[in-house]
Design a protein around this motif. Structure first.
Motif, PDB file in Angstrom:
ATOM      1  N   ASP A 236      56.106  22.455  40.642  1.00  0.00           N
ATOM      2  CA  ASP A 236      57.405  22.942  40.184  1.00  0.00           C
ATOM      3  C   ASP A 236      58.131  23.586  41.351  1.00  0.00           C
ATOM      4  N   VAL A 237      59.280  23.059  41.683  1.00  0.00           N
ATOM      5  CA  VAL A 237      60.100  23.606  42.758  1.00  0.00           C
ATOM      6  C   VAL A 237      61.420  24.037  42.147  1.00  0.00           C
TER       7      VAL A 237
ATOM      8  N   ASP B 130      62.473  29.095  45.997  1.00  0.00           N
ATOM      9  CA  ASP B 130      61.105  28.789  46.433  1.00  0.00           C
ATOM     10  C   ASP B 130      61.067  28.404  47.902  1.00  0.00           C
ATOM     11  N   LYS B 131      60.016  28.848  48.601  1.00  0.00           N
ATOM     12  CA  LYS B 131      59.738  28.377  49.961  1.00  0.00           C
ATOM     13  C   LYS B 131      58.924  27.104  49.821  1.00  0.00           C
ATOM     14  N   VAL B 132      59.292  26.092  50.605  1.00  0.00           N
ATOM     15  CA  VAL B 132      58.640  24.797  50.518  1.00  0.00           C
ATOM     16  C   VAL B 132      58.376  24.226  51.903  1.00  0.00           C
TER      17      VAL B 132
ATOM     18  N   PRO C  82      55.717  23.117  47.278  1.00  0.00           N
ATOM     19  CA  PRO C  82      55.812  24.582  47.367  1.00  0.00           C
ATOM     20  C   PRO C  82      54.776  25.128  48.347  1.00  0.00           C
TER      21      PRO C  82
END
Length: 113
Positions: free
Chosen positions: A86-87, A91-93, A112
């Motif tokens: 789940d993004v 969020d940092k990805v 993620p």
């Protein structure tokens, strides 16, 4: 002596490449991409600002492999882009960017951190 020095340099170079591959942070096991796409992939850390059907607005760190400074930008999502987990905005990805035949980069995968 020159042979030993050259062999040492070659060994160090090969070892650093193997180390880079073993410390790679993105799992490519579930992706459906060609070998040539995977070889040209560039990875970057980013903050997701928004995601729409065909693109994502991200603020990414500098990407020296392609000469990009850190910036906020819209990046297209490839039609078969792999979004792992789940993004959501905020969020940092880790992004896997793939260069298209037009020379432009698009997101091939996002995971993620």
């Amino acid at each position: 002596m020159k042979s030993f020095t050259f062999a040492s340099i070659v060994l160090a170079f090969c070892a650093s490449g193997a180390f880079a591959q073993t410390t790679h942070s993105m799992d490519h096991s579930g992706m459906h991409m060609s070998d040539s796409q995977m070889e040209g992939a560039v990875h970057a850390t980013a903050l997701v600002n928004s995601i729409s059907d065909g693109s994502a607005n991200v603020s990414h760190d500098p990407i020296p492999e392609i000469g990009w400074p850190g910036m906020t930008m819209d990046l297209p999502l490839q039609a078969d882009a792999q979004i792992m987990g789940d993004v959501a905005p905020g969020d940092k990805v880790t992004l896997m960017l793939l260069k298209g035949s037009d020379g432009m980069y698009a997101i091939g995968a996002m995971m993620p951190n």
